[in-house]
Scaffold this motif. Structure first.
Motif, short mmCIF file in Angstrom:
data_model
loop_
_atom_site.label_atom_id
_atom_site.label_comp_id
_atom_site.label_asym_id
_atom_site.label_seq_id
_atom_site.Cartn_x
_atom_site.Cartn_y
_atom_site.Cartn_z
N GLU A 1 44.77 71.52 115.48
CA GLU A 1 44.71 72.55 116.53
C GLU A 1 46.09 72.85 117.11
O GLU A 1 46.27 73.86 117.78
N THR A 2 47.04 71.95 116.90
CA THR A 2 48.39 72.18 117.44
C THR A 2 49.27 72.99 116.50
O THR A 2 50.40 73.30 116.85
N THR A 3 48.78 73.29 115.32
CA THR A 3 49.60 73.98 114.33
C THR A 3 49.13 75.43 114.17
O THR A 3 47.96 75.74 114.42
N PRO A 4 50.02 76.33 113.74
CA PRO A 4 49.57 77.70 113.46
C PRO A 4 48.73 77.74 112.18
O PRO A 4 48.75 76.80 111.39
N GLY A 5 48.03 78.84 112.00
CA GLY A 5 47.24 79.00 110.78
C GLY A 5 45.79 78.59 110.96
O GLY A 5 45.36 78.18 112.03
N GLN B 1 52.87 82.90 114.88
CA GLN B 1 52.13 83.13 116.13
C GLN B 1 50.63 82.92 115.96
O GLN B 1 49.86 83.24 116.86
N THR B 2 50.20 82.36 114.83
CA THR B 2 48.78 82.30 114.54
C THR B 2 48.14 81.04 115.11
O THR B 2 47.49 80.27 114.42
N PHE B 3 48.34 80.83 116.41
CA PHE B 3 47.63 79.78 117.12
C PHE B 3 46.33 80.35 117.69
O PHE B 3 46.13 81.55 117.72
N GLY B 4 45.47 79.45 118.14
CA GLY B 4 44.29 79.89 118.87
C GLY B 4 43.08 80.20 118.03
O GLY B 4 42.15 80.85 118.51
N GLY B 5 43.03 79.74 116.79
CA GLY B 5 41.86 79.98 115.97
C GLY B 5 41.78 81.42 115.50
O GLY B 5 42.69 82.23 115.72
N PRO B 6 40.68 81.78 114.84
CA PRO B 6 40.58 83.13 114.26
C PRO B 6 40.67 84.25 115.28
O PRO B 6 41.23 85.29 115.00
N ALA B 7 40.13 84.02 116.48
CA ALA B 7 40.20 85.08 117.50
C ALA B 7 41.64 85.40 117.84
O ALA B 7 42.06 86.57 117.87
N GLY B 8 42.43 84.37 118.11
CA GLY B 8 43.83 84.58 118.42
C GLY B 8 44.61 85.14 117.25
O GLY B 8 45.49 85.99 117.41
N GLN B 9 44.30 84.67 116.03
CA GLN B 9 45.02 85.12 114.84
C GLN B 9 44.74 86.58 114.55
O GLN B 9 45.65 87.35 114.23
N ILE B 10 43.48 86.97 114.67
CA ILE B 10 43.12 88.37 114.45
C ILE B 10 43.76 89.25 115.52
O ILE B 10 44.21 90.37 115.26
N ALA B 11 43.82 88.71 116.76
CA ALA B 11 44.44 89.48 117.84
C ALA B 11 45.92 89.72 117.55
O ALA B 11 46.44 90.81 117.81
N VAL B 12 46.62 88.72 117.00
CA VAL B 12 48.03 88.88 116.66
C VAL B 12 48.20 89.96 115.59
O VAL B 12 49.08 90.83 115.70
N MET B 13 47.37 89.93 114.56
CA MET B 13 47.47 90.95 113.51
C MET B 13 47.15 92.33 114.04
O MET B 13 47.80 93.33 113.67
N GLN B 14 46.13 92.41 114.89
CA GLN B 14 45.78 93.69 115.50
C GLN B 14 46.97 94.25 116.28
O GLN B 14 47.32 95.44 116.15
N HIS B 15 47.61 93.41 117.07
CA HIS B 15 48.73 93.87 117.90
C HIS B 15 49.89 94.34 117.03
O HIS B 15 50.46 95.42 117.28
N LYS B 16 50.24 93.55 116.00
CA LYS B 16 51.40 93.87 115.18
C LYS B 16 51.16 95.07 114.27
O LYS B 16 51.97 96.00 114.20
N LEU B 17 50.04 95.05 113.55
CA LEU B 17 49.82 96.03 112.49
C LEU B 17 49.25 97.34 113.00
O LEU B 17 49.60 98.42 112.50
N VAL B 18 48.34 97.26 114.00
CA VAL B 18 47.65 98.45 114.47
C VAL B 18 48.34 99.05 115.69
O VAL B 18 48.63 100.24 115.74
N ASP B 19 48.61 98.20 116.70
CA ASP B 19 49.12 98.72 117.97
C ASP B 19 50.63 98.94 117.96
O ASP B 19 51.12 99.96 118.45
N GLU B 20 51.37 97.98 117.41
CA GLU B 20 52.83 98.07 117.48
C GLU B 20 53.41 98.86 116.30
O GLU B 20 54.10 99.86 116.49
N LYS B 21 53.14 98.42 115.07
CA LYS B 21 53.70 99.09 113.89
C LYS B 21 52.94 100.35 113.52
O LYS B 21 53.50 101.26 112.91
N ARG B 22 51.64 100.38 113.84
CA ARG B 22 50.79 101.53 113.52
C ARG B 22 50.75 101.80 112.02
O ARG B 22 50.75 102.95 111.57
N TRP B 23 50.73 100.72 111.25
CA TRP B 23 50.68 100.85 109.80
C TRP B 23 49.26 101.05 109.30
O TRP B 23 49.05 101.60 108.21
#
Length: 473
Positions: free
Chosen positions: A318-322, A47-69
């Motif tokens: 830009e079309t690839t994740p990462g 899901q790491t599309f969208g450059g660093p902003a989008g990638q950081i947002a994905v990690m924030q959602h998964k690790l902090v908001d959803e999993k709360r790890w």
């Protein structure tokens, strides 16, 4: 979905589950089972599309908001350190948080998975580009992705600003950072370091900058399931530093020495190793800050690419994740294919691509594993908190400038740079506006802000619409 800067002088108050011990282990096991963490990192990597902003947002959602790890303050503390390093900050943040959850092995797994899907996808696109000799169909297939990226970055600006800019001083720092980058062309490292210094100095008159709590610290963010003290921690020492440095340098350069010994110090592969090792050390500010240097070297110095080909590689990346810096893999693959030496061109392409990827990303692991223990020891330092608070405010301006950059180069076919003394302003040529790009950007914004779609789902629909529009035109 970044969080606000807060006082690192107080740890999260959640008590770890029964049996959790400090240092990241429960009765000899990881606090988060490595298998569970690996599954989550694999999901994040897709899901790491969208450059660093989008990638950081994905990690924030998964690790902090959803999993709360991980707590929001701990996540932000790690992010601010990564922002100061050369290289892709999102991948370094993945390594850092993987290390917090599962130690060195966790950091390795998180960092490798973060780049692996993008590496494989870009390798396939490079083969298609070289085999077909024309990327029009490929770029047409993904024509809708760039407008979707604009929406992703704009959403990141909104969410980061809402949570981070909770004081007038921070708003001023964010605006100043945006103007410095977008209008005065101040180098990114200067903006970040300056914001950190201002945060530290201004905290003498605005003590709230040392203890500031924002929305993400209360109703907007759930508390973590695991206390800070239960996460992984290494005691920093000279012995540990020397050990990690020695291993890291051997891993970084040993494959390079093998290739150079086999194929020669004047080969294309040696040039690839030198160029992208240097790039890994000077790439402050993300991919866009260093792409001009890579393009100049690849086109004018080495003659690997034709003028304009760098843009094609960037469009494919830009079309690839990462991380977007993965474009160096494409440059090296094309360079080696066209200058294979004694190798078959396709074997040369594969070797060049992997070599560039290796020397670009191995230093990221070294920077994190060396520095993280020291950074963790500074979490309780209120002066550092104030500096990181200033940096976090600057991040809002940085992401806003990135949104402007994407918009200019996606919505318009041509731009002009105007220099008026210290002002260095890039403006669009209005009659080169792209109707399809405008339409798809509107669709993406509506889907994400009105319908609440995820970035990945939005990217998928926009890519499909872009393909259909290209085929019928």
């Amino acid at each position: 979905m970044l969080t606000v800067p807060v006082d690192f002088g107080q740890d999260e108050t959640v008590v770890p589950p029964s049996g959790h011990l400090a240092g990241g282990h429960v009765a000899g096991r990881d606090v988060i089972p490595l298998r569970d963490a690996t599954r989550v990192w694999f999901a994040i990597s897709l899901q790491t599309f969208g450059g660093p902003a989008g990638q950081i947002a994905v990690m924030q959602h998964k690790l902090v908001d959803e999993k709360r790890w991980i707590g929001q303050r701990r996540f932000l503390h790690a992010l601010n350190y990564c922002m100061l390093l050369p290289g892709p900050e999102a991948q370094q943040l993945a390594i850092y948080t993987g290390w917090l959850l599962n130690g060195t092995l966790g950091g390795l797994i998180a960092g490798i998975l973060f780049v692996l899907p993008g590496m494989i996808a870009l390798l396939a696109l490079t083969i298609l580009y070289l085999a077909a000799g024309d990327t029009n169909l490929v770029i047409g297939l993904f024509a809708g992705l760039a407008p979707a990226v604009i929406a992703i970055v704009i959403q990141a600006v909104y969410r980061v600003g809402k949570r981070a800019l909770t004081h007038g001083v921070l708003v001023a720092l964010a605006v100043a950072s945006f103007l410095a980058l977008a209008v005065f062309a101040v180098p990114f490292p200067v903006v970040v370091i300056g914001a950190g210094a201002l945060g530290w100095v201004l905290s003498r008159w605005v003590p709230a900058l040392r203890t500031l709590k924002g929305h993400g610290d209360t109703e907007d963010g759930p508390p973590p399931l695991i206390s800070d003290d239960a996460l992984h921690a290494d005691r920093p020492s000279a012995r540990r530093t020397v050990r990690y440095l020695a291993v890291g340098l051997v891993l970084w350069f040993f494959p390079v020495l093998l290739v150079v010994a086999a194929l020669g110090a004047s080969s294309t592969y040696a040039d690839i190793s030198r160029l992208f090792s240097v790039t890994a050390l000077i790439s402050f500010g993300g991919a866009y800050a260093v792409l001009a240097y890579v393009a100049q070297q690849a086109v004018q110095v080495y003659g690997w690419l034709l003028p304009g080909e760098m843009v094609k590689g960037l469009a494919l990346a830009e079309t690839t994740p990462g991380p977007l810096i993965m474009v160096v893999q494409w440059v090296a693959g094309v360079a080696a294919y066209r200058n294979p030496g004694p190798l078959d061109p396709w074997a040369a392409m594969l070797l060049g691509s992997l070599l560039a990827t290796w020397v670009t990303f191995v230093p990221c692991f070294l920077f994190i594993f060396l520095g993280a223990p020291y950074v963790e020891r500074l979490r309780h330092n209120t002066h550092l908190t104030a500096a990181l608070t200033g940096i976090t405010a600057a991040v809002v301006g940085v992401i806003a400038s990135l949104a402007l950059f994407f918009s200019l180069h996606t919505l318009f076919d041509s731009t002009l740079v105007h220099d008026w003394g210290p002002i260095h302003l890039e403006l669009p040529v209005l009659d080169t506006w792209d109707p399809l790009a405008f339409a798809l950007t509107g669709v993406a914004l509506a889907l994400m802000f009105w319908r609440g779609w995820s970035p990945l789902r939005t990217l998928g629909l926009c890519a499909t619409l872009g393909l259909v529009a290209t085929l019928v035109s």
